[in-house]
Design a protein around this motif. Sequence first.
Motif, short mmCIF file in Angstrom:
data_model
loop_
_atom_site.label_atom_id
_atom_site.label_comp_id
_atom_site.label_asym_id
_atom_site.label_seq_id
_atom_site.Cartn_x
_atom_site.Cartn_y
_atom_site.Cartn_z
N ALA A 55 -0.25 -7.04 2.24
CA ALA A 55 0.86 -6.82 1.30
C ALA A 55 1.20 -5.33 1.29
O ALA A 55 0.46 -4.52 0.74
CB ALA A 55 0.47 -7.30 -0.09
N TRP A 56 2.30 -4.98 1.88
CA TRP A 56 2.68 -3.58 2.04
C TRP A 56 3.02 -2.90 0.73
O TRP A 56 2.95 -1.69 0.61
CB TRP A 56 3.86 -3.46 3.01
N GLN A 57 3.39 -3.66 -0.30
CA GLN A 57 3.85 -3.04 -1.55
C GLN A 57 2.75 -2.30 -2.30
O GLN A 57 3.04 -1.53 -3.21
CB GLN A 57 4.54 -4.06 -2.47
N TYR A 58 1.47 -2.50 -1.93
CA TYR A 58 0.38 -1.81 -2.60
C TYR A 58 -0.07 -0.57 -1.84
O TYR A 58 -1.08 0.03 -2.17
CB TYR A 58 -0.80 -2.76 -2.83
N GLY A 59 0.66 -0.18 -0.83
CA GLY A 59 0.35 1.02 -0.08
C GLY A 59 -0.58 0.75 1.10
O GLY A 59 -1.05 -0.37 1.28
N ALA A 73 -3.25 1.30 -6.57
CA ALA A 73 -2.03 0.54 -6.86
C ALA A 73 -1.85 0.36 -8.36
O ALA A 73 -0.74 0.46 -8.88
CB ALA A 73 -2.08 -0.81 -6.16
N LEU A 78 1.84 -0.54 -9.78
CA LEU A 78 2.32 -1.56 -8.84
C LEU A 78 1.83 -2.97 -9.17
O LEU A 78 2.17 -3.91 -8.48
CB LEU A 78 1.91 -1.17 -7.42
#
Length: 107
Positions: A55-59, A73, A78
């Motif tokens: 999952a890219w949204q957590y860095g 995150a 996030l």
Amino acid sequence: MGRKRLITDSYPVVKRREGPVGHSKGELAPELGEEPQPPSVDEAELELLRQFDLAWQYGPCTGITRLQRWHRAEQMGLEPPPEVRQVLQTHPGDPRFQFSLWHLYPL
């Protein structure tokens, strides 16, 4: 003037037979008399962690543990999944759970 030739004109049309219902290419058929087993709890938890890694949204997840990434995150607002933290806390010393998918690859 004739019709423009297509690349498909050079090859014969081959129709493939369809296999038995429910059987798809690339899957192994279960042994006779053997029921497919549901994934174990560990496998389900590891799959949850793999999805968290992807999952890219957590860095980025390289160079840090999954728990460090989860905390980072959370600090950034996030909202990482709380289930991931619970799984990580139930397996504190197991490297399969603590390190991301990419920890064996050199940076």
